[in-house]
Design a protein around this motif. Structure first.
Motif, PDB file in Angstrom:
ATOM      1  N   ILE A 163       0.841  -1.192   0.000  1.00  0.00           N
ATOM      2  CA  ILE A 163       0.000   0.000   0.000  1.00  0.00           C
ATOM      3  C   ILE A 163       0.879   1.245   0.000  1.00  0.00           C
ATOM      4  O   ILE A 163       1.685   1.443   0.918  1.00  0.00           O
ATOM      5  N   LYS A 166      -0.816   4.726   2.761  1.00  0.00           N
ATOM      6  CA  LYS A 166      -1.320   4.063   3.965  1.00  0.00           C
ATOM      7  C   LYS A 166      -2.297   4.940   4.740  1.00  0.00           C
ATOM      8  O   LYS A 166      -3.267   4.449   5.320  1.00  0.00           O
ATOM      9  N   GLU A 170      -5.918   3.796   5.863  1.00  0.00           N
ATOM     10  CA  GLU A 170      -6.227   3.693   7.291  1.00  0.00           C
ATOM     11  C   GLU A 170      -7.472   4.497   7.657  1.00  0.00           C
ATOM     12  O   GLU A 170      -8.276   4.071   8.502  1.00  0.00           O
ATOM     13  N   TRP A 187       1.014  -0.352  11.467  1.00  0.00           N
ATOM     14  CA  TRP A 187       1.415  -0.998  10.210  1.00  0.00           C
ATOM     15  C   TRP A 187       2.610  -1.900  10.480  1.00  0.00           C
ATOM     16  O   TRP A 187       3.699  -1.436  10.802  1.00  0.00           O
ATOM     17  N   LYS A 190       4.405  -3.091   4.732  1.00  0.00           N
ATOM     18  CA  LYS A 190       3.755  -2.311   3.687  1.00  0.00           C
ATOM     19  C   LYS A 190       2.385  -2.846   3.290  1.00  0.00           C
ATOM     20  O   LYS A 190       1.632  -2.160   2.588  1.00  0.00           O
ATOM     21  N   HIS A 191       2.063  -4.057   3.723  1.00  0.00           N
ATOM     22  CA  HIS A 191       0.781  -4.626   3.294  1.00  0.00           C
ATOM     23  C   HIS A 191      -0.047  -5.219   4.434  1.00  0.00           C
ATOM     24  O   HIS A 191      -1.109  -5.788   4.184  1.00  0.00           O
ATOM     25  N   VAL A 193      -1.657  -4.542   8.473  1.00  0.00           N
ATOM     26  CA  VAL A 193      -1.936  -3.560   9.515  1.00  0.00           C
ATOM     27  C   VAL A 193      -2.791  -4.216  10.602  1.00  0.00           C
ATOM     28  O   VAL A 193      -3.707  -4.973  10.298  1.00  0.00           O
ATOM     29  N   ALA A 398      -0.189   5.212  10.330  1.00  0.00           N
ATOM     30  CA  ALA A 398       0.154   6.087   9.200  1.00  0.00           C
ATOM     31  C   ALA A 398      -0.364   7.502   9.400  1.00  0.00           C
ATOM     32  O   ALA A 398       0.100   8.431   8.732  1.00  0.00           O
TER      33      ALA A 398
END
Length: 401
Positions: A163, A166, A170, A187, A190-191, A193, A398
């Motif tokens: 993502i 973010k 979010e 997070w 990167k992918h 959360v 984020a």
């Protein structure tokens, strides 16, 4: 009547009556004047418009409007799948709005019939095109979509693409709890959360997670995939405290001490062939349990023929990390349980105590490990989320960067 493809994002009206054989009002009046009579002007034909028609987000509806009359019938079909799109007609029958989610990169054929005040029908045909993104990031739930969990429940999402934006993603998440509790997102990478409250969930809570990323641009040319939702129930509070210095584990049910048992944690001595295997410090949660399993050292690289290899049946196994840590029965260490740490990282108990913890502790229940001599449990090693301080957890959002 020929089909007309709709272009542009605005509300484009299509006047359909000009070639439909309406009465020549002026000619009729002249004829009537000659005969000494008059004729009422013809009723204008209804018009139909689709809005929008091009690069429509699949999250937004197809809207069909009639002017100068009412809609008699609307049919919207995706010719690529053959599926019809459901929709609702307004009370005054002038507007039809689709109610189904649309697809990315699809063409929808629309056929709409409207009638004017005189009952004369007009049919309009056209197409609506949805946008085609560079990629679609689809979320999946970190936990099952529903279930009964302990107060250490951690929820979250994994996307099948990294993502880029973010913060936007979010903002589109919604977590509600009853009773209300302060919580936040973190997070992991990167992918992925995760969400947890500041403190453990209150016993008896209901927690609901919803996403609204579908149809949303989320950076790097990606758009959000189908939304997901989940509802979790939190059962009574079960918290165990395992101390590597006292070699004891205590269990609390809704804050009341209900059990104390001797244990043996992972060894800290550099004992051949594997060396130290201390239990991870920090808050663990129960991930799963099974009454009987075969524990094989080859799962962490010590295989048959290697010094220290073992493959042994174990009973009353309660998993507390992804790294192979369990609370379980181990009859070989009963003699040092309560006095020494000799295991490969698990919390060893005798049969009676292991069975008690197996019967009473379930997924999401908490096991706090202290004084083990090991490193802190990592967030990607089961549910190490609780081992992160609340201030560091908040910094992982984020929206805090």
């Amino acid at each position: 009547m020929r089909a007309i493809r709709i272009a542009g994002l605005g509300l484009v009206a299509f006047l359909l009556a000009s070639c439909s054989g309406q009465t020549d009002v002026e000619g009729a009046a002249r004829a009537a004047g000659t005969a000494g009579t008059t004729t009422a002007p013809a009723v204008p034909a209804a018009t139909v418009a689709f809005a929008p028609s091009d690069q429509l987000s699949p999250k937004d509806p197809i809207v069909v409007k009639a002017s100068g009359g009412t809609l008699q019938a609307v049919k919207v079909v995706n010719p690529q799948t053959g599926n019809s799109v459901a929709g609702d007609l307004s009370p005054d029958k002038t507007t039809w709005t689709s109610s189904d989610h649309l697809r990315y990169g699809a063409t929808y054929q629309v056929v709409a019939t409207a009638v004017n005040q005189a009952g004369m029908p007009t049919e309009q045909r056209g197409e609506v095109h949805t946008l085609k993104p560079a990629g679609v990031a689809t979320p999946s739930l970190f936990q099952p979509a529903s279930g009964d969990f302990g107060v250490g429940l951690v929820i979250g999402l994994k996307f099948d693409h990294d993502i880029a934006d973010k913060a936007t993603v979010e903002k589109s998440f919604k977590v509600t709890s009853s009773p209300e509790q302060d919580g936040g997102w973190y997070w992991v990478n990167k992918h992925e959360v995760h969400f947890r409250p500041k403190d453990y969930w209150k016993a008896g809570s209901t927690v609901k997670l919803e996403t609204t990323t579908f149809g949303m641009p989320i950076g790097g040319g990606l758009y959000g995939g189908p939304d997901v939702s989940a509802t979790y129930k939190v059962h009574d509070s079960w918290i165990a405290k395992a101390d590597g210095k006292t070699h004891q584990i205590t269990a609390y049910h809704n804050g009341q001490l209900v059990k104390t048992a001797p244990i043996s944690m992972g060894k800290t001595a550099d004992t051949p062939p594997r060396g130290p295997t201390p239990t991870f410090n920090g808050t663990h949660t129960v991930l799963a349990k099974v009454d009987h399993t075969i524990m094989d050292s080859c799962t962490y690289g010590v295989c048959e023929g290697d010094p220290g290899y073992y493959k042994a049946p174990e009973n009353w196994d309660v998993r507390i990390s992804n790294d192979g840590e369990f609370m379980h029965e181990n009859l070989k260490t009963v003699g040092v349980q309560g006095s020494d740490n000799v295991s490969n990282g698990c919390l060893n108990m005798n049969t009676e105590n292991a069975k008690w913890f197996f019967d009473n502790f379930n997924v999401g229940d908490v096991v706090e490990v202290t004084n083990s001599g090991g490193p802190q449990l990592a967030i990607d090693n089961g549910h190490g989320d609780w081992a992160i301080s609340w201030s560091d957890w908040q910094a992982g959002s984020a929206l805090r960067g």
